[in-house]
Design a protein around this motif. Sequence first.
Motif, mmCIF file in Angstrom:
data_model
loop_
_atom_site.group_PDB
_atom_site.id
_atom_site.type_symbol
_atom_site.label_atom_id
_atom_site.label_comp_id
_atom_site.label_asym_id
_atom_site.label_seq_id
_atom_site.Cartn_x
_atom_site.Cartn_y
_atom_site.Cartn_z
ATOM 1 N N GLU A 69 0.821 -1.209 0.000
ATOM 2 C CA GLU A 69 0.000 0.000 0.000
ATOM 3 C C GLU A 69 0.850 1.253 0.000
ATOM 4 N N THR A 70 2.018 1.175 0.621
ATOM 5 C CA THR A 70 2.917 2.319 0.721
ATOM 6 C C THR A 70 4.339 1.841 0.523
ATOM 7 N N LEU A 71 5.135 2.636 -0.189
ATOM 8 C CA LEU A 71 6.536 2.317 -0.404
ATOM 9 C C LEU A 71 7.346 3.576 -0.155
ATOM 10 N N VAL A 72 8.355 3.476 0.678
ATOM 11 C CA VAL A 72 9.238 4.604 0.973
ATOM 12 C C VAL A 72 10.578 4.324 0.299
ATOM 13 N N ILE A 73 11.023 5.267 -0.525
ATOM 14 C CA ILE A 73 12.266 5.102 -1.279
ATOM 15 C C ILE A 73 13.128 6.337 -1.070
ATOM 16 N N GLY B 9 15.501 9.668 -10.767
ATOM 17 C CA GLY B 9 15.249 8.736 -11.858
ATOM 18 C C GLY B 9 14.774 7.377 -11.376
ATOM 19 N N PHE B 10 15.397 6.861 -10.338
ATOM 20 C CA PHE B 10 15.054 5.531 -9.840
ATOM 21 C C PHE B 10 13.638 5.507 -9.266
ATOM 22 N N ILE B 11 13.309 6.491 -8.459
ATOM 23 C CA ILE B 11 11.971 6.529 -7.861
ATOM 24 C C ILE B 11 10.897 6.733 -8.936
ATOM 25 N N THR B 12 11.225 7.473 -9.986
ATOM 26 C CA THR B 12 10.270 7.671 -11.079
ATOM 27 C C THR B 12 9.957 6.352 -11.771
ATOM 28 N N GLY B 13 11.001 5.579 -12.074
ATOM 29 C CA GLY B 13 10.788 4.285 -12.713
ATOM 30 C C GLY B 13 9.949 3.353 -11.865
ATOM 31 N N ILE B 14 10.245 3.286 -10.577
ATOM 32 C CA ILE B 14 9.485 2.431 -9.666
ATOM 33 C C ILE B 14 8.037 2.908 -9.586
ATOM 34 N N VAL C 297 6.244 4.624 -11.761
ATOM 35 C CA VAL C 297 5.523 4.374 -13.015
ATOM 36 C C VAL C 297 5.048 2.931 -13.052
ATOM 37 N N ALA C 298 5.921 1.995 -12.720
ATOM 38 C CA ALA C 298 5.542 0.580 -12.744
ATOM 39 C C ALA C 298 4.467 0.274 -11.718
ATOM 40 N N LEU C 299 4.640 0.742 -10.489
ATOM 41 C CA LEU C 299 3.681 0.426 -9.436
ATOM 42 C C LEU C 299 2.317 1.069 -9.697
#
Length: 84
Positions: A58-62, A68-73, A75-77
């Motif tokens: 439900e929640t992901l903390v990065i 760039g990395f958080i954007t890719g993750i 977009v997929a999620l």
Amino acid sequence: MGCRDGDWRPKFRRGRCRRTRLCREDRALYFHSFADPLITAGQRTAGLEIFDNLPDIETLVIAVVGGGFITGIAVALKALKPAI
């Protein structure tokens, strides 16, 4: 082939020119951390792997460095689970 460290801040045109020159001199390739489609595809893969292992997430903390990395993750999620 080695690696050269330097000031690569993309907002400075001279940095981009220097990077291009150094790559040409060293016969090296430069991969942009968020503007290269193959790199962002790999970053999205991380999001797919997270979802495969945690489908009820439900929640992901990065930690964010360049974004760039958080954007890719993200977009997929968001594609797999829009409510996240």
